[in-house]
Scaffold this motif. Sequence first.
Motif, PDB file in Angstrom:
ATOM      1  N   GLU A 183     -12.243  14.726 -19.304  1.00 38.60           N
ATOM      2  CA  GLU A 183     -10.969  14.123 -18.738  1.00 38.60           C
ATOM      3  C   GLU A 183     -11.106  12.598 -18.203  1.00 38.60           C
ATOM      4  N   PRO A 184     -10.217  12.072 -18.768  1.00 38.60           N
ATOM      5  CA  PRO A 184     -10.143  10.565 -18.407  1.00 38.60           C
ATOM      6  C   PRO A 184      -9.340  10.647 -17.079  1.00 38.60           C
ATOM      7  N   PRO A 185      -9.939   9.525 -16.046  1.00 39.44           N
ATOM      8  CA  PRO A 185      -9.353   9.609 -14.688  1.00 39.44           C
ATOM      9  C   PRO A 185      -7.801   8.936 -14.968  1.00 39.44           C
ATOM     10  N   ARG A 186      -6.836   9.495 -13.953  1.00 42.70           N
ATOM     11  CA  ARG A 186      -5.537   8.938 -14.230  1.00 42.70           C
ATOM     12  C   ARG A 186      -4.828   9.436 -12.813  1.00 42.70           C
ATOM     13  N   ASP A 187      -3.763   9.359 -12.511  1.00 45.98           N
ATOM     14  CA  ASP A 187      -3.010   9.364 -11.471  1.00 45.98           C
ATOM     15  C   ASP A 187      -2.185  10.935 -11.828  1.00 45.98           C
ATOM     16  N   ILE A 188      -2.276  12.112 -11.132  1.00 49.76           N
ATOM     17  CA  ILE A 188      -1.838  13.222 -11.441  1.00 49.76           C
ATOM     18  C   ILE A 188      -0.365  13.531 -10.841  1.00 49.76           C
ATOM     19  N   ASP A 189       0.488  13.553 -11.987  1.00 49.37           N
ATOM     20  CA  ASP A 189       1.931  13.687 -11.520  1.00 49.37           C
ATOM     21  C   ASP A 189       2.161  15.013 -10.998  1.00 49.37           C
ATOM     22  N   GLN A 190       2.536  15.043  -9.620  1.00 50.82           N
ATOM     23  CA  GLN A 190       2.905  16.213  -8.931  1.00 50.82           C
ATOM     24  C   GLN A 190       4.469  16.431  -8.700  1.00 50.82           C
ATOM     25  N   SER A 191       5.152  15.818  -9.428  1.00 55.13           N
ATOM     26  CA  SER A 191       6.508  15.797  -9.573  1.00 55.13           C
ATOM     27  C   SER A 191       6.952  17.148 -10.410  1.00 55.13           C
ATOM     28  N   ALA A 192       8.198  17.828 -10.021  1.00 56.45           N
ATOM     29  CA  ALA A 192       8.799  18.796 -10.759  1.00 56.45           C
ATOM     30  C   ALA A 192       9.203  18.026 -12.206  1.00 56.45           C
ATOM     31  N   PRO A 193       9.141  19.081 -13.263  1.00 59.36           N
ATOM     32  CA  PRO A 193       9.533  18.671 -14.677  1.00 59.36           C
ATOM     33  C   PRO A 193      11.107  17.894 -14.636  1.00 59.36           C
ATOM     34  N   LEU A 194      12.226  18.192 -13.876  1.00 60.35           N
ATOM     35  CA  LEU A 194      13.441  17.798 -13.822  1.00 60.35           C
ATOM     36  C   LEU A 194      13.339  16.265 -13.113  1.00 60.35           C
ATOM     37  N   SER A 195      12.607  16.269 -12.233  1.00 58.46           N
ATOM     38  CA  SER A 195      12.363  14.954 -11.378  1.00 58.46           C
ATOM     39  C   SER A 195      11.721  13.853 -12.294  1.00 58.46           C
ATOM     40  N   GLN A 196      10.917  14.494 -13.015  1.00 59.10           N
ATOM     41  CA  GLN A 196       9.948  13.702 -13.874  1.00 59.10           C
ATOM     42  C   GLN A 196      11.021  13.015 -15.065  1.00 59.10           C
ATOM     43  N   LEU A 197      11.670  14.002 -15.494  1.00 60.00           N
ATOM     44  CA  LEU A 197      12.674  13.522 -16.580  1.00 60.00           C
ATOM     45  C   LEU A 197      13.707  12.580 -15.991  1.00 60.00           C
ATOM     46  N   ALA A 198      13.974  12.597 -14.874  1.00 64.07           N
ATOM     47  CA  ALA A 198      14.825  11.827 -14.164  1.00 64.07           C
ATOM     48  C   ALA A 198      14.142  10.329 -14.217  1.00 64.07           C
ATOM     49  N   THR A 199      12.802  10.397 -13.891  1.00 63.20           N
ATOM     50  CA  THR A 199      12.370   8.850 -13.982  1.00 63.20           C
ATOM     51  C   THR A 199      12.126   8.483 -15.360  1.00 63.20           C
ATOM     52  N   LEU A 200      11.991   9.340 -16.211  1.00 63.59           N
ATOM     53  CA  LEU A 200      11.849   8.829 -17.785  1.00 63.59           C
ATOM     54  C   LEU A 200      13.218   8.292 -18.084  1.00 63.59           C
ATOM     55  N   ARG A 201      14.538   8.874 -17.682  1.00 61.81           N
ATOM     56  CA  ARG A 201      15.642   8.249 -17.943  1.00 61.81           C
ATOM     57  C   ARG A 201      15.762   6.916 -17.197  1.00 61.81           C
ATOM     58  N   ASP A 202      15.235   6.735 -16.279  1.00 65.53           N
ATOM     59  CA  ASP A 202      15.409   5.359 -15.395  1.00 65.53           C
ATOM     60  C   ASP A 202      14.495   4.413 -16.484  1.00 65.53           C
ATOM     61  N   ALA A 203      13.501   4.911 -16.711  1.00 66.72           N
ATOM     62  CA  ALA A 203      12.429   4.251 -17.730  1.00 66.72           C
ATOM     63  C   ALA A 203      13.208   3.462 -18.991  1.00 66.72           C
ATOM     64  N   LEU A 204      14.030   4.272 -19.572  1.00 66.94           N
ATOM     65  CA  LEU A 204      15.051   4.000 -20.650  1.00 66.94           C
ATOM     66  C   LEU A 204      15.949   2.630 -20.263  1.00 66.94           C
ATOM     67  N   HIS A 205      16.032   2.375 -19.135  1.00 63.69           N
ATOM     68  CA  HIS A 205      17.015   1.362 -18.757  1.00 63.69           C
ATOM     69  C   HIS A 205      16.213  -0.019 -19.125  1.00 63.69           C
ATOM     70  N   ASN A 206      15.051   0.390 -19.512  1.00 63.24           N
ATOM     71  CA  ASN A 206      14.308  -0.928 -19.986  1.00 63.24           C
ATOM     72  C   ASN A 206      14.847  -1.014 -21.305  1.00 63.24           C
ATOM     73  N   PRO A 207      15.551  -2.324 -22.020  1.00 64.86           N
ATOM     74  CA  PRO A 207      16.211  -2.312 -23.221  1.00 64.86           C
ATOM     75  C   PRO A 207      14.955  -2.165 -24.434  1.00 64.86           C
ATOM     76  N   ALA A 208      13.741  -2.903 -24.136  1.00 65.87           N
ATOM     77  CA  ALA A 208      12.779  -2.779 -24.984  1.00 65.87           C
ATOM     78  C   ALA A 208      12.288  -1.350 -25.228  1.00 65.87           C
ATOM     79  N   LEU A 209      12.296  -0.399 -24.296  1.00 65.26           N
ATOM     80  CA  LEU A 209      11.883   1.018 -24.414  1.00 65.26           C
ATOM     81  C   LEU A 209      13.004   1.593 -25.076  1.00 65.26           C
TER      82      LEU A 209
END
Length: 402
Positions: A183-209
């Motif tokens: 397993e590679p070292p990384r930040d473990i995501d402790q957020s709930a799935p719906l909260s995480q999807l909200a974060t991803l929605r915000d990421a899509l505000h990046n025009p390139a993404l």
Amino acid sequence: MPASMARNIRLYRWFRFFQGLVFWQAVWFLYFQTTLSPAEAVLLYAVYDVATTALEVPSGWMSDRLGRRATLIASGLAGVAGAALLATGDSFLLLCLAQVLIGAAMAFSSGTDSAFLYESLAAAGREAEVEQQELTAWRFSFAAHALSAIIGGLLYRLDITAPFWAGTLAGLVVLALALAFREPPRDIDQSAPLSQLATLRDALHNPALAWLFALSVAMYGFSHLPFVFGQPFILDALTKAGLAAEAPVVSGAVTSAMMVISVLASLLAPRLRSYLGLPAILLVAFAMQIALCGVLALSDSIIVIAILFLRMVPDSLSWPFLVARVQTLLTNGGRATYLSLQSFCGRLVFAGTLYLVSRTMAGTEEMNHAGIQTVLGWSVVVGVVILAGLLLAGRRARVESA
């Protein structure tokens, strides 16, 4: 830790190689059609896509929360079970279950494999190699596809279940490699799935993404249209030439040539990417996909089968660069979930398309060129509209420099 991450990087290309040994890739439609109608055969592929779609985002969340290695092990287990059931299934329902398992294997691997590679590179201080390593893994995968396609076609002539048993053995090697990963070292995501999807929605505000997301969804569908309709196209063309019995071997040879050519194209891909720039090479690849569908729609000549040799060239010119660019715009905590969500949307759109196609084909005893022409003809119209929209939005997105 650096030593174990270097080992991950070395093993990863072989993991992708054995994943690519899909011995039934060139004969699956022919196999299904021995006991099912064409509409049911198309629907079975839709079942695979729906299963993969349903598990894409949950598997990405599982990967971000529980780990890359555990998720890849789950992929290996599902793949072995699905391949074995394809070999033994003798009814529509059993074949559906097999397709669900194969879809689960794909979903558990999708996004997680690229995230695993990137994070292993980062832990080894080699993240600048991501494009090179993705391209290497791509070549290993497609070399395996080329090898297994021709072997699968020959195995099918001996026994129609043999390609699926060969795939089961390859799946066991995939599972063994996943177990050997660290397993590679990384930040473990402790957020709930719906909260995480909200974060991803915000990421899509990046025009390139957002631009890369839309292109990825469109290219997924146009890459798989010739995959679904290529085998019936070959069978129809060979039947008219009195060579229907050779369809499994010809299909295997075509798929093998397709993969070899895509590997050769990948050797030129870095130079073309440097010369054209990222947005241009991605749009050229998409335009090639649309053109390929157009040629298959225009003619049912046996000569046109050779056009299928080019089916995976657009992918080799685009996918490693697209994935590598997306990786740099994401954080470790949500990387696999984002990539899974991207794949989820592509599969969802394509599965819906296949469902509509299967409804229009209900009652048809065999798929002929007239039916293929209708589907691919409308696909070209839709593709041109999407391409025009991406061209207009590309400058604003600033994909290269975002």
